[in-house]
Scaffold this motif. Structure first.
Motif, PDB file in Angstrom:
ATOM      1  N   ASN A  66       0.831  -1.208   0.000  1.00 37.32           N
ATOM      2  CA  ASN A  66       0.000   0.000   0.000  1.00 37.32           C
ATOM      3  C   ASN A  66       0.862   1.253   0.000  1.00 37.32           C
ATOM      4  OD1 ASN A  66      -1.594  -2.174   1.798  1.00 37.32           O
ATOM      5  ND2 ASN A  66      -3.045  -0.920   0.674  1.00 37.32           N
ATOM      6  N   ASP A  67       0.373   2.304  -0.689  1.00 33.81           N
ATOM      7  CA  ASP A  67       1.049   3.605  -0.732  1.00 33.81           C
ATOM      8  C   ASP A  67       0.058   4.699  -0.354  1.00 33.81           C
ATOM      9  OD1 ASP A  67       3.394   2.372  -1.686  1.00 33.81           O
ATOM     10  OD2 ASP A  67       2.680   2.523  -3.746  1.00 33.81           O
ATOM     11  N   LEU A  68       0.576   5.781   0.210  1.00 36.94           N
ATOM     12  CA  LEU A  68      -0.256   6.902   0.650  1.00 36.94           C
ATOM     13  C   LEU A  68       0.312   8.204   0.118  1.00 36.94           C
ATOM     14  CD1 LEU A  68      -2.495   8.137   2.573  1.00 36.94           C
ATOM     15  CD2 LEU A  68      -0.675   8.278   4.297  1.00 36.94           C
ATOM     16  N   GLN A  69      -0.580   9.094  -0.337  1.00 30.93           N
ATOM     17  CA  GLN A  69      -0.196  10.443  -0.742  1.00 30.93           C
ATOM     18  C   GLN A  69      -1.193  11.422  -0.141  1.00 30.93           C
ATOM     19  OE1 GLN A  69       2.472  11.493  -2.702  1.00 30.93           O
ATOM     20  NE2 GLN A  69       1.874  13.596  -2.267  1.00 30.93           N
ATOM     21  N   ALA A  70      -0.716  12.450   0.572  1.00 29.95           N
ATOM     22  CA  ALA A  70      -1.596  13.451   1.168  1.00 29.95           C
ATOM     23  C   ALA A  70      -1.019  14.836   0.909  1.00 29.95           C
ATOM     24  CB  ALA A  70      -1.743  13.213   2.668  1.00 29.95           C
ATOM     25  N   ASN A  71      -1.881  15.776   0.484  1.00 28.84           N
ATOM     26  CA  ASN A  71      -1.442  17.136   0.153  1.00 28.84           C
ATOM     27  C   ASN A  71      -2.330  18.165   0.842  1.00 28.84           C
ATOM     28  OD1 ASN A  71       0.502  16.168  -1.838  1.00 28.84           O
ATOM     29  ND2 ASN A  71      -1.267  15.738  -3.125  1.00 28.84           N
ATOM     30  N   TYR A  72      -1.732  19.299   1.186  1.00 31.47           N
ATOM     31  CA  TYR A  72      -2.463  20.437   1.733  1.00 31.47           C
ATOM     32  C   TYR A  72      -1.991  21.685   1.000  1.00 31.47           C
ATOM     33  CZ  TYR A  72      -4.109  24.018   4.987  1.00 31.47           C
ATOM     34  OH  TYR A  72      -4.729  25.112   5.535  1.00 31.47           O
ATOM     35  N   SER A  73      -2.933  22.420   0.377  1.00 33.12           N
ATOM     36  CA  SER A  73      -2.602  23.586  -0.446  1.00 33.12           C
ATOM     37  C   SER A  73      -3.044  24.872   0.234  1.00 33.12           C
ATOM     38  CB  SER A  73      -3.276  23.479  -1.823  1.00 33.12           C
ATOM     39  OG  SER A  73      -2.887  22.291  -2.476  1.00 33.12           O
ATOM     40  N   PHE A  74      -2.220  25.933   0.102  1.00 34.41           N
ATOM     41  CA  PHE A  74      -2.559  27.227   0.664  1.00 34.41           C
ATOM     42  C   PHE A  74      -1.693  28.303   0.026  1.00 34.41           C
ATOM     43  CE2 PHE A  74       0.890  25.491   3.039  1.00 34.41           C
ATOM     44  CZ  PHE A  74       1.701  26.554   3.394  1.00 34.41           C
ATOM     45  N   LYS A  75      -2.256  29.442  -0.297  1.00 34.53           N
ATOM     46  CA  LYS A  75      -1.537  30.619  -0.782  1.00 34.53           C
ATOM     47  C   LYS A  75      -0.459  30.273  -1.805  1.00 34.53           C
ATOM     48  CE  LYS A  75      -2.177  33.347   3.438  1.00 34.53           C
ATOM     49  NZ  LYS A  75      -1.489  34.069   4.540  1.00 34.53           N
ATOM     50  N   LYS A  76      -0.842  29.592  -2.865  1.00 38.31           N
ATOM     51  CA  LYS A  76       0.069  29.203  -3.935  1.00 38.31           C
ATOM     52  C   LYS A  76       1.210  28.313  -3.446  1.00 38.31           C
ATOM     53  CE  LYS A  76      -0.896  33.156  -6.914  1.00 38.31           C
ATOM     54  NZ  LYS A  76      -0.317  34.232  -7.751  1.00 38.31           N
ATOM     55  N   GLN A  77       0.957  27.591  -2.390  1.00 39.03           N
ATOM     56  CA  GLN A  77       1.918  26.633  -1.864  1.00 39.03           C
ATOM     57  C   GLN A  77       1.212  25.301  -1.622  1.00 39.03           C
ATOM     58  OE1 GLN A  77       4.769  28.199   1.175  1.00 39.03           O
ATOM     59  NE2 GLN A  77       3.449  30.015   1.123  1.00 39.03           N
ATOM     60  N   GLN A  78       2.005  24.248  -1.542  1.00 46.34           N
ATOM     61  CA  GLN A  78       1.449  22.935  -1.244  1.00 46.34           C
ATOM     62  C   GLN A  78       2.445  22.139  -0.416  1.00 46.34           C
ATOM     63  OE1 GLN A  78       0.931  19.470  -4.146  1.00 46.34           O
ATOM     64  NE2 GLN A  78      -1.174  20.200  -3.981  1.00 46.34           N
ATOM     65  N   LEU A  79       1.928  21.538   0.645  1.00 44.97           N
ATOM     66  CA  LEU A  79       2.701  20.612   1.453  1.00 44.97           C
ATOM     67  C   LEU A  79       2.240  19.198   1.132  1.00 44.97           C
ATOM     68  CD1 LEU A  79       2.713  22.377   4.950  1.00 44.97           C
ATOM     69  CD2 LEU A  79       4.529  22.367   3.222  1.00 44.97           C
ATOM     70  N   GLY A  80       3.174  18.275   1.021  1.00 47.65           N
ATOM     71  CA  GLY A  80       2.815  16.915   0.664  1.00 47.65           C
ATOM     72  C   GLY A  80       3.528  15.885   1.524  1.00 47.65           C
ATOM     73  N   LEU A  81       2.842  14.782   1.770  1.00 46.36           N
ATOM     74  CA  LEU A  81       3.420  13.631   2.452  1.00 46.36           C
ATOM     75  C   LEU A  81       3.223  12.418   1.558  1.00 46.36           C
ATOM     76  CD1 LEU A  81       4.575  12.037   4.885  1.00 46.36           C
ATOM     77  CD2 LEU A  81       2.215  11.855   5.733  1.00 46.36           C
ATOM     78  N   SER A  82       4.313  11.746   1.228  1.00 42.88           N
ATOM     79  CA  SER A  82       4.257  10.543   0.400  1.00 42.88           C
ATOM     80  C   SER A  82       4.843   9.382   1.196  1.00 42.88           C
ATOM     81  CB  SER A  82       5.055  10.746  -0.895  1.00 42.88           C
ATOM     82  OG  SER A  82       5.131   9.546  -1.629  1.00 42.88           O
ATOM     83  N   VAL A  83       4.087   8.280   1.289  1.00 48.23           N
ATOM     84  CA  VAL A  83       4.549   7.101   2.014  1.00 48.23           C
ATOM     85  C   VAL A  83       4.424   5.892   1.100  1.00 48.23           C
ATOM     86  CG1 VAL A  83       4.268   5.607   4.011  1.00 48.23           C
ATOM     87  CG2 VAL A  83       3.802   8.055   4.224  1.00 48.23           C
ATOM     88  N   GLN A  84       5.546   5.255   0.817  1.00 46.48           N
ATOM     89  CA  GLN A  84       5.543   3.997   0.092  1.00 46.48           C
ATOM     90  C   GLN A  84       5.620   2.849   1.082  1.00 46.48           C
ATOM     91  OE1 GLN A  84       8.705   5.766  -2.826  1.00 46.48           O
ATOM     92  NE2 GLN A  84       7.877   3.948  -3.833  1.00 46.48           N
ATOM     93  N   ASN A  85       4.883   1.762   0.786  1.00 42.41           N
ATOM     94  CA  ASN A  85       4.788   0.602   1.686  1.00 42.41           C
ATOM     95  C   ASN A  85       4.309   1.051   3.066  1.00 42.41           C
ATOM     96  OD1 ASN A  85       4.883  -1.924   2.814  1.00 42.41           O
ATOM     97  ND2 ASN A  85       7.068  -2.239   2.476  1.00 42.41           N
ATOM     98  N   LEU A  86       3.092   1.549   3.107  1.00 42.71           N
ATOM     99  CA  LEU A  86       2.517   2.172   4.299  1.00 42.71           C
ATOM    100  C   LEU A  86       2.567   1.258   5.521  1.00 42.71           C
ATOM    101  CD1 LEU A  86       0.913   4.579   5.503  1.00 42.71           C
ATOM    102  CD2 LEU A  86      -1.172   3.457   4.674  1.00 42.71           C
ATOM    103  N   PHE A  87       2.349  -0.034   5.336  1.00 40.65           N
ATOM    104  CA  PHE A  87       2.288  -0.961   6.471  1.00 40.65           C
ATOM    105  C   PHE A  87       3.580  -1.763   6.652  1.00 40.65           C
ATOM    106  CE2 PHE A  87      -2.097  -0.369   4.938  1.00 40.65           C
ATOM    107  CZ  PHE A  87      -2.626   0.257   6.065  1.00 40.65           C
TER     108      PHE A  87
END
Length: 754
Positions: A690-711
């Motif tokens: 399993n893989d996970l990708q999560a993003n949060y965008s604000f004021k022309k910026q984006q923070l991201g978290l990427s996890v490969q092999n979640l478990f």
């Protein structure tokens, strides 16, 4: 009497010509409201009389022979607001209109199955690329439903590819290209069809055109299991800087910069540059010291109203160490850990520089003329050790594979449209040429990457492939569409052996004819049924066919697909197919050992299923399931398995898009157990990751978290049945050798847009 008859014939011809020109026409252009760039493959529906056409590569469409009156035209493209416009047509006049489409959130309800649209329009691909933006280089190939990859050299070597019951190695039976420029390297030092996509910056991929099976006439050599053409962006929405950092000393930086700004929009031109740098020590016990640098530049614009020019240049360099494939017994005995290595001196270095130019012209009669020229300078050097001390008990069995290559070629085509009563005929004639010149392609026995102990092969390759094809697209009725094509390819292989004194040079030539026929039935906007059939082929390594005096240079492949695209509900899309593929013969050059392995005739059958479902306005689910049965023909019972051919695979997940500042996805990949050798006595273990990708965008910026092999699953990414000998062993052992799959791996990213 003869004069009267001649006069009557001339009068009739004149009247018919005058009649043919009566009526008005509508010529339209569709552009993106933001970038002002033309949009291709936009569905244009004339309401009455009912007729559907698509914009060409310059965003243009045309309706001819219209009676005077007011016409309603619906314009739709996935990811854009659907529009309906009214156009008043007067007798014998041409009306020109320009429509600007506004981008909007993706909704499956936007998708309709239209005629003459065919399954090849890639409805599934269009959805995926918008809902699952690519975040790393490995995700590029995973956009193709049913395609799996495996990395067994620390990220620097091209991925191993699996599709439709094939272990495709690094590209033996799948044709890969980027913007029409070939990726596969024929007669490569590491093996036929070697395809390294790492010169592509993932954030620049805009679209993926793919097809499974040998059914597309414009796709020639290696397109047996299928083809994939990645299309990079012609324009960028904004400048971008992206920084990433993660476990295992992993760092990455990406920059994309617009060069023309508003001046470019006014002239319908764009130019941008992009760069990517990556570093990682990897999760292996032996530090990977992986480095990769990419530079990319592109100009795209109109030289005139009817002519578009695209110029692309890129360069790429990568260097790395890797831990190689390790035997099960070494891990079980405690000699090394799961992420350890037997030979710590494996690794490689590679680079590629590309130039690509495409000129597209649309004539006043709406015919399309394409010219494309491409050139690549490619270098490759790889050190591997698969058998350890089986051949040389003192120095070990390390090998070097090396080549320097120049590749250039041309793709040209002419497409015309002809109205046959109430039927439409689109004809395309194409010419393709490719030439590969390598210098001192080498396979040698080495020690510690420094000392050359023995040269097994050393030579120069000159390989030419010229092809011509004709493709006919005929709309037989409002429900029936057919495509028929014929392709003719000629190969000339030349090898100069530098290990003989004096150097010897020999040639071999061959040609092949490949017919294709595909039928599509679209009874409504909810369903389409298709039957595909075709003949394809793959070429074999020059170092194989020249010594054999040209025998079996181009073994044929015959395939057929029976499938459907179905939209039973506004938010559900299903694509399914049953398929069959038969290969005449395969002579596979094993670059790791410098030998030829003939595998004889083979047969593959299978089922593919793709499902896309929109659960809510912002939550999307997808699943791809592929089952295949692969057999070698003419072998005895129980000895007919094709090693590493996948039996059952599935990939899918959930994607969250369009809900304000949050976006992301949770995905899975599953590959079942499969035979590792011909009698299935050794089994390559399956995995579920399993893989996970999560993003949060604000004021022309984006923070991201990427996890490969979640478990943090312990899994084997690539596996081979190999006979090897450790230094402490008296005799070789044949068993599973593997590269461990990535453990839990988290990365954080920050992006700035302006």
């Amino acid at each position: 009497m003869k004069q009267t008859l001649l006069f009557t014939i001339c009068l009739l011809l004149f009247c018919s010509t005058v009649h043919a020109h009566l009526g008005g026409s509508i010529t339209g252009t569709i552009v993106n409201n933001t970038s002002e760039q033309p949009l291709s493959n936009v569905a244009i529906t004339l309401k009455s009389p009912q007729k559907v056409i698509y914009t060409n590569t310059l965003g243009k469409y045309r309706f001819d022979k219209l009676m005077a009156g007011t016409y309603q035209i619906e314009i739709s493209l996935l990811g854009y607001v659907r529009q309906t416009i009214s156009v008043v047509v007067q007798e014998d006049q041409a009306i020109s209109v320009v429509t600007k489409l506004l981008p909007t959130a993706i909704a499956l309800s936007q998708v309709t199955i239209l005629q003459p649209q065919t399954e090849d329009q890639q409805l599934i691909s269009s959805l995926d690329i918008k809902l699952r933006p690519i975040t790393n280089s490995q995700e590029i190939l995973r956009l193709v439903p049913g395609l799996f990859i495996g990395q067994h050299a620390g990220g620097g070597k091209a991925e191993q590819i699996f599709l439709r019951g094939f272990d495709l190695d690094h590209g033996t039976d799948i044709r890969l290209s980027v913007d029409g420029m070939p990726v596969n390297m024929v007669s490569h030092a590491h093996g036929q069809g070697y395809a390294d996509l790492h010169f592509v910056i993932p954030e620049l991929v805009q679209n993926v055109d793919f097809g499974k099976g040998p059914y597309q006439v414009s796709q020639g050599n290696l397109a047996t299991a299928g083809y994939v053409n990645f299309k990079t962006r012609s324009t960028i929405d904004s400048n971008m800087i992206k920084l990433e950092a993660g476990q295992y000393d992993t760092y990455r930086a990406v920059g994309i910069f617009d060069l023309l700004g508003e001046r470019g929009k006014e002239k319908q031109q764009s130019a941008f540059i992009a760069s990517e740098y990556s570093f990682s020590n990897g999760y292996f016990d032996n530090p990977q010291k992986f480095n990769r640098l990419n530079l990319f530049g592109k100009f795209h614009g109109h030289l005139s109203e009817a002519t578009r020019l695209t110029l692309t240049g890129s360069t790429f360099y990568s260097k790395w160490n890797h831990s190689g494939q390790i035997p099960d017994r070494a891990v079980a005995s405690g000699l090394i850990g799961f992420f350890g290595s037997i030979d710590p001196n494996e690794g490689g270095e590679t680079s590629r520089t590309n130039l690509n130019a495409e000129l597209v012209t649309v004539t006043p009669n709406n015919n399309v003329i394409r010219h494309q020229l491409f050139y690549s300078k490619y270098d490759f050097e790889l050190y591997s050790n698969f058998t350890f001390f089986r051949e040389d008990s003192i120095n070990g069995d390390q090998i070097r594979q090396k080549e320097n290559r120049h590749l250039w070629g041309y793709n040209g085509s002419f497409t015309s449209n002809l109205a046959l009563g109430n039927k439409e005929l689109t004809s395309t004639v194409g010419i393709q040429y490719r030439q590969d010149l390598t210098k001192e392609t080498e396979l040698s026995h080495t020690k510690n990457r420094v000392e050359t102990l023995e040269q097994y092969q050393l030579g120069n390759i000159n390989e030419i492939n010229a092809g011509i094809y004709i493709d006919e697209f005929l709309q037989l009725s409002p429900q029936w569409t057919a495509t028929a094509g014929l392709r003719f390819d000629v190969f000339r292989n030349q090898y100069e052996n530098l290990l003989t004194t004096p150097a010897s040079k020999a040639n071999a030539s061959a040609s092949i004819l490949s017919p294709k026929l595909n039928l599509y039935y679209t009874p409504s906007t909810q369903v389409q049924i298709y039957l595909k059939s075709g003949k394809g082929f793959h070429s074999n390594d020059t170092r194989v066919v020249v010594p054999q005096n040209g025998r079996q240079i181009l073994p044929a492949a015959y395939g057929s697909d029976l499938g459907f695209v179905w939209k039973p509900y506004p938010r559900l899309l299903v694509n399914a197919a049953a398929w069959y593929l038969w290969l005449e013969q395969e002579f596979v050059y094993v670059g790791d050992e410098g030998v030829v392995e003939p595998s004889g005739r083979s047969q593959r059958t299978g089922l593919d299923l793709s499902i896309r479902y929109q659960l809510t306005d912002y939550l999307y689910a997808d699943a791809d399931i592929s089952a295949a049965k692969s057999r070698a023909l003419g072998e005895t019972e129980g000895q007919y398995y094709l090693p590493l051919a996948p039996l059952l695979t599935s990939a899918g997940g959930l994607s969250w898009q369009g809900a304000g500042r949050y976006s992301g996805s949770l995905r899975y990949r599953y590959m079942g157990d499969r035979p590792a050798n011909e009698d299935n006595s050794l089994v390559a273990n399956g995995y579920f990751v399993n893989d996970l990708q999560a993003n949060y965008s604000f004021k022309k910026q984006q923070l991201g978290l990427s996890v490969q092999n979640l478990f943090n699953t312990r899994w084997k990414e690539t596996q081979f049945a190999t006979e090897s000998r450790l230094q402490t062993e008296a005799t070789p052992v044949n068993e599973i050798h593997f590269t461990p799959g990535i453990p839990f791996f988290a990365r954080l990213s920050w992006s700035l847009f302006w």
